[in-house]
Motif scaffolding. Structure first.
Motif, PDB file in Angstrom:
ATOM      1  N   CYS A   1       0.792   4.553   5.554  1.00  0.00           N
ATOM      2  CA  CYS A   1      -0.091   3.759   6.412  1.00  0.00           C
ATOM      3  C   CYS A   1       0.309   3.866   7.881  1.00  0.00           C
ATOM      4  O   CYS A   1      -0.457   4.364   8.709  1.00  0.00           O
TER       5      CYS A   1
ATOM      6  N   SER B   1       0.801  -1.226   0.000  1.00  0.00           N
ATOM      7  CA  SER B   1       0.000   0.000   0.000  1.00  0.00           C
ATOM      8  C   SER B   1       0.832   1.272   0.000  1.00  0.00           C
ATOM      9  O   SER B   1       0.326   2.336  -0.374  1.00  0.00           O
ATOM     10  N   ASP B   2       2.102   1.194   0.405  1.00  0.00           N
ATOM     11  CA  ASP B   2       2.893   2.401   0.655  1.00  0.00           C
ATOM     12  C   ASP B   2       4.064   2.514  -0.304  1.00  0.00           C
ATOM     13  O   ASP B   2       4.855   1.568  -0.450  1.00  0.00           O
TER      14      ASP B   2
ATOM     15  N   PHE C   1      -2.990   6.470   1.427  1.00  0.00           N
ATOM     16  CA  PHE C   1      -3.537   5.117   1.518  1.00  0.00           C
ATOM     17  C   PHE C   1      -4.976   5.033   1.005  1.00  0.00           C
ATOM     18  O   PHE C   1      -5.332   4.118   0.265  1.00  0.00           O
TER      19      PHE C   1
END
Length: 342
Positions: free
Chosen positions: A146, A66-67, A92
């Protein structure tokens, strides 16, 4: 372009593949930004996603993680605030720009259900990106979306921690270390818990005021409360989940806040509801945060010149990515695990 795909639910199924480039620069849609990815970082969520635990119904193959952070290659019509060569990182929840969360705002998240950052190029809406603070590297910036924002939301946006308040933070993972930095920035007294005396020594070197080894002291909630003169903690960043929640409830002061973030200790618990009710304890769920909160956090980090704690950087290869995920699963890391792209 090269990308890592999760082809089935197993770390061994993280495979290096060739995918078409996202879009020719001349055909970039209005409002979109094409980014050359420079670094990604792992969260425990990514490990759970790879195991099939986070969302067993996740459609595969998936580009995980996600990052990330990278360099702007091109911008579509109507994009303002970004130009080729700018250093950027992603948010995010791209659909959660501000205000309270909602089903719609939670529906879009990177690294599941939508493809994430573990690839050489990626298109994003301009609203999903932010400029990297000048004092941070790509690797450091990639660790923020996140874990950093989750800690910021727990301590600042939702927690509203004030100078002189007492905060307990569980563990020494990414969220915990960010929470320590933000709590000290707010002027709080901080207690950290860990199963490792070595890691407790490291967080004390970062500014933690007290450390408790929860393996050596299974009733650490009582010990933490004693450190406050039995008044109780003002705020607890609860990362263990069900297995640690009762200790947190015993340590919190009447009217205090427990920020519920993690589920590291498993799903079951003998929660004693009367203690929550009689002490008027606030249990606050925290799920990352809005783009507005993200931008505020980045400004604060730039002003304070705060730097994330990085653990180890792995190379962008099939073996390197698999090793990074296994390192995350081992729980032996201290700080953020990074995957670098050249």
């Amino acid at each position: 372009m090269r990308a890592i795909e999760l082809q089935s639910f197993s770390v061994d199924a993280l495979k290096l593949v060739e995918r078409p480039d996202p879009v020719p620069q001349r055909d970039l849609p209005p409002g979109e930004v094409l980014v050359r990815v420079k670094a990604c970082s792992l969260n425990f969520r990514d490990w759970l996603m790879a195991q099939g635990t986070y969302n067993p119904k996740q459609k595969l193959p998936l580009i995980p993680v996600s990052d990330g952070a990278g360099e702007v290659v091109a911008t579509g019509d109507g994009v303002t605030g970004f130009k080729p060569g700018d250093r950027v990182l992603g948010h995010f929840f791209p659909a959660w720009q501000s205000g309270e969360p909602s089903v719609a705002k939670f529906a879009v998240s990177m690294g599941g259900p939508y493809d994430g950052w573990l690839c050489e190029q990626r298109c994003f809406p301009a609203s999903a990106l932010a400029h990297i603070p000048a004092h941070l590297s790509y690797a450091e910036a990639a660790s923020l979306p996140c874990a950093g924002l989750t800690a910021w939301s727990a301590i600042v946006t939702l927690g509203r921690v004030q100078p002189g308040e007492r905060v307990l933070i569980q563990g020494t993972g990414g969220v915990a270390l960010f929470a320590l930095q933000f709590a000290k920035l707010a002027g709080a007294e901080v207690i950290m818990t860990s199963s490792s005396d070595e890691k407790l020594a490291r967080v004390k070197a970062m500014g933690a005021d007290h450390g408790i080894n929860y393996k050596a002291d299974p009733h650490w909630g009582r010990t933490a409360r004693a450190l406050t003169g039995n008044a109780g903690l003002d705020h607890i960043v609860e990362l263990g989940g069900a297995g640690t929640l009762m200790q947190s409830i015993r340590a919190i002061r009447p009217g205090g806040t427990i920020s519920m973030i993690g589920v590291l200790s498993g799903p079951s618990n003998d929660l004693q509801i009367p203690l929550v009710v009689m002490q008027q304890v606030r249990l606050q769920g925290v799920t990352v945060g809005s783009k507005e909160g993200f931008d505020t956090m980045l400004r604060a980090m730039a002003l304070a010149k705060l730097k994330p704690v990085l653990d180890e950087c792995f190379d962008f290869s099939e073996a390197g990515v698999q090793a990074a995920f296994r390192h995350m699963g081992s729980g032996s890391h201290f700080g953020k695990i990074v995957i670098g792209l050249t």
